[in-house]
Design an enzyme around this catalytic site. Structure first.
Site, PDB file in Angstrom:
ATOM      1  N   GLY A 306      -1.612   0.968   5.020  1.00  0.00           N
ATOM      2  CA  GLY A 306      -0.372   0.668   4.304  1.00  0.00           C
ATOM      3  C   GLY A 306       0.442   1.927   4.072  1.00  0.00           C
ATOM      4  NE  ARG A 307      -2.343   5.955   0.108  1.00  0.00           N
ATOM      5  CZ  ARG A 307      -3.630   5.894  -0.159  1.00  0.00           C
ATOM      6  NH1 ARG A 307      -4.506   6.356   0.706  1.00  0.00           N
ATOM      7  NH2 ARG A 307      -4.041   5.378  -1.279  1.00  0.00           N
ATOM      8  CG  PHE A 437       4.873   2.420  -5.364  1.00  0.00           C
ATOM      9  CD1 PHE A 437       5.254   3.227  -4.326  1.00  0.00           C
ATOM     10  CD2 PHE A 437       5.663   1.303  -5.657  1.00  0.00           C
ATOM     11  CE1 PHE A 437       6.383   2.952  -3.577  1.00  0.00           C
ATOM     12  CE2 PHE A 437       6.796   1.008  -4.915  1.00  0.00           C
ATOM     13  CZ  PHE A 437       7.148   1.842  -3.878  1.00  0.00           C
ATOM     14  CD  GLU A 438       2.136   1.248  -0.528  1.00  0.00           C
ATOM     15  OE1 GLU A 438       1.716   1.811   0.489  1.00  0.00           O
ATOM     16  OE2 GLU A 438       2.974   0.329  -0.506  1.00  0.00           O
ATOM     17  N   GLY A 439      -0.667   5.280  -4.362  1.00  0.00           N
ATOM     18  CA  GLY A 439      -1.359   6.567  -4.454  1.00  0.00           C
ATOM     19  C   GLY A 439      -0.377   7.648  -4.841  1.00  0.00           C
TER      20      GLY A 439
END
Ligand code: FAD
Length: 656
Positions: A306-307, A437-439
């Site tokens: 996703g990243r 977001f997403e880490g």
């Protein structure tokens, strides 16, 4: 207003026992690490001091067959974006259903879903290019499509779903069902070990029953299907209970599912983000994904792929800004010159262009490495996410400065005054969340650092650990000797590679090669110097991570520039890569010269005394004081800091 900590459902509340210990957090994260890879990672090798350019060079060329397959879809998407009004979306906080329907009809909800299940069956590369295109117009729209496909149901389904699950859900999603990914909770943000949403098996064994809440779920207010991570009963491993997190596909129509509220943010005004509640939600056992206890690993693996989207997507924004700023800097005349000719503005423009080039090189390279298959993409994806989002943020800040007052003015207001409605203000608001977001950037650095020192820790840790006995040390040294006797001296031997095929950029590649050796040595020296405490030396590790990230960016930019110049008749790419590398080298040198952070300890000490309230006098004379009062959980932290013994605090200082 003091926080009411008695209500465990309120954001910021701290239900008893909700916080996992540091050891638990680490244990949960460790269980979820991916370990099975067939091909080495360029970045992982880089942290070991080995510059293996052959792993990423030559820069992969676009697959012409895929480009042809993707063209009709990308053309339709482009045509749709031409008519789509992103300012209206921002103003109303709503993406029109008719727009979503148009996207559904062109297959935009199932870009990567295989054709056999009704999707477009396009590649990850096409997918990230589509997200790049959409972001150049609208952040809220890309949030909808990307949360649905990068991390929502289709991605883990593709990776871990059974054939039955794929048959059940892929066609529905391909037709346009929006999906979402629900991991975060009030007390479980960066640290999923704090998760409290639970799932227990029903008495008849036919359902899992989910109870709990999920916060900030993008698409939560609009999605039909969710991947939900929940705690299933602990397993006993070596006599100790071990937390189990499991993933489920949840249908919005399931009784007991509810949206408590739609959350609103600084930017991404039309993001359909929800605070969700699950009260005895029954999920058929067939809808558990992958296996019991594998949910966190599933989430992290999903996020690894996703990243790859955010790096490409922020590149779309950076390109749009560059185009707008170029026109503006030529037409706006102040002090007798177009502002682009004033040196201070010109420098910003040069940096925007060269870093946009580097961002795109990183995004495309990472996506291409993923497409090769079997390649350990975790570190590349994490660096791409970290580096590109931070570069994009700098870029949007520069764009705002170059636009002056117009940068700060809304697009609607500019339009109303008859000026070009360049939405720098909206893009800045939309851009900031990408670093969270997403880490978050810190979590990305932690993750990369963990992997960067992993090889040394696994080989040499027992030698340097203070608790190791003499015999343990000797045994470990004997085991480590074959590796270090060859590895360490080799980090000092200069490389004789000329990198002649890089032409004007060869010098930068030679710099990257020798600097990689230096990075490998430095990490080893840091481990010898700090031993196990290195794990807690975030600032030292983070600087090393940033050096690695810059080296990856340099290599990606040089490799792509050579490909563009030699194969696609784009010689200007060399100038961009050259300017980028000159700047990156300066940043790398600065990071090395402060690697051990001469002021880290002083700053950590100050932070601890700030947290203890020793400088509260500095905060006097502000309005709305009660708003900032410490919450009950904050007071607990304060008390623990105050009661720490002198020994403990000196330990903290060295750890910092
Ligand atoms: C608009 C938006 C959309 C979102 N969409 C989704 C979604 O679709 N699904 C979903 O599950 N979640 C989603 N989230 C949640 C998002 O992923 C989290 O906000 C993110 O993981 C960070 O968690 P947190 O906000 O609780 O920060 P915290 O974990 O509380 O961290 C606060 C700060 O401390 C830093 N920090 C934390 N731990 C450490 C450490 N060990 N070392 C150094 N620094 C540390 C963090 O980097 C951060 O700067 C979304 C959030 C927002 C705002």
């Amino acid at each position: 207003m003091a926080d009411d900590d008695t209500n465990p459902t309120r954001p910021g509340a701290s239900p008893q026992n909700a916080h996992a210990s540091e050891a638990e957090a680490r244990d949960v994260a460790e269980q979820a690490r991916e370990t099975e890879w067939t091909h080495p990672s360029f970045v992982r090798e880089l942290f070991l001091g080995r510059f293996r350019a052959e792993l990423i060079h030559p820069h992969p060329l676009e697959d012409p067959a895929e480009a042809e397959r993707a063209k009709p879809f990308l053309d339709q998407l482009n045509a749709f974006l031409d008519t789509y009004d992103a300012d209206e979306t921002d103003r109303t906080g709503n993406i029109k259903e008719s727009d979503v329907q148009t996207l559904r009809e062109m297959g935009a909800m199932g870009i990567k879903i295989p054709k056999e299940y009704g999707g477009l069956g396009l590649s990850q590369m096409t997918y990230v290019k589509a997200m790049e295109l959409i972001t150049s117009k609208c952040g809220s729209l890309v949030a909808l499509l990307s949360a649905s496909q990068s991390i929502g149901v289709p991605q883990p389904l593709k990776l871990f779903g059974t054939e039955e699950q794929k048959k059940k859900y892929f066609p529905r999603i391909a037709k346009g069902a929006i999906t979402a990914f629900a991991l975060t909770e009030v007390n479980a943000g960066s640290d999923p070990a704090n998760m409290t949403t639970s799932a227990v098996l029903s008495e008849d064994g036919k359902h899992w029953i989910i109870n709990g809440e999920k916060l900030w779920c993008t698409n939560g207010t609009r999605a039909e299907l969710f991947v939900v991570m929940a705690r299933t009963p602990d397993k006993i491993v070596n006599g100790k209970p071990r937390k189990q997190i499991t993933a489920f596909i949840v249908d919005r129509s399931a009784p007991g599912f509810d949206v408590k509220m739609r959350c609103h943010f600084m930017g991404l005004k039309a993001i359909e983000n929800g605070w969700l509640s699950f009260k005895n939600v029954k999920v058929p056992v067939e809808d558990m994904l992958w296996g019991e206890g594998k949910g966190l690993k599933l989430a992290l693996v999903t996020l690894n792929t996703g990243r790859l989207t955010i790096p490409a997507s922020v590149t779309g924004g950076a390109k749009a800004l560059l185009k707008a700023i170029r026109a503006w800097a030529m037409e706006r005349v102040q002090w007798g010159q177009p502002i682009g000719k004033h040196e201070a503005v010109a420098q910003k423009i040069a940096r925007m262009a060269s870093s946009t080039f580097a961002m795109e090189s990183i995004a495309l390279l990472s996506a291409a490495l993923y497409e090769r298959g079997g390649y350990d993409i975790r570190l590349e994806a994490a660096i791409a996410k970290l580096w590109n989002t931070e570069a994009a943020w700098k870029g949007v800040d520069d764009a705002m400065q170059i636009r002056g007052g117009r940068g700060y003015e809304t697009a609607d207001s500019l339009r109303a005054r008859g000026e070009k409605a360049i939405p720098v203000e909206r893009m800045m608001r939309d851009s900031r969340i990408n670093l969270i977001f997403e880490g978050s950037s810190e979590i990305m650095r932690l993750f990369i650092a963990r992997e960067a020192v992993d090889a040394h820790f696994s080989i040499a840790f027992p030698i340097v650990a203070p608790e190791s006995s003499f015999s343990t040390r000797i045994n470990a040294a004997v085991k480590a000797a074959p590796f270090y006797l060859t590895w360490y001296p080799a980090r000092w031997i200069p490389s004789f590679k000329s990198y002649a095929d890089f032409g004007k950029l060869a010098g930068h590649m030679r710099f990257a090669d020798r600097t990689t050796r230096r990075l490998g040595r430095s990490l080893f020296h840091a481990m010898v110097r700090f031993g196990p405490k290195l794990e807690r030396k975030q600032m030292v590790l983070f600087r090393a991570v940033d050096i690695g990230a810059e080296l990856f960016a340099m290599a990606a930019a040089c490799s792509r520039a050579v490909m563009l110049a030699s194969k696609l008749n784009q010689p200007g790419a060399i100038q961009l890569a050259d300017a980028f590398c000159v700047e990156a080298r300066g940043r790398i040198e600065a990071l090395f010269s402060s690697l051990y952070g001469p002021h880290d300890e002083q700053l950590y000490k100050l932070a601890m005394s700030v947290l203890k309230g020793e400088h509260a006098w500095l905060e006097q004379g502000i309005a709305w004081e009660e708003y900032y009062e410490e919450s009950a959980s904050g007071v607990k932290v304060l008390e623990s800091l105050n009661t720490q013994s002198a020994v403990e605090s000196s330990q903290l200082q060295t750890a910092g």
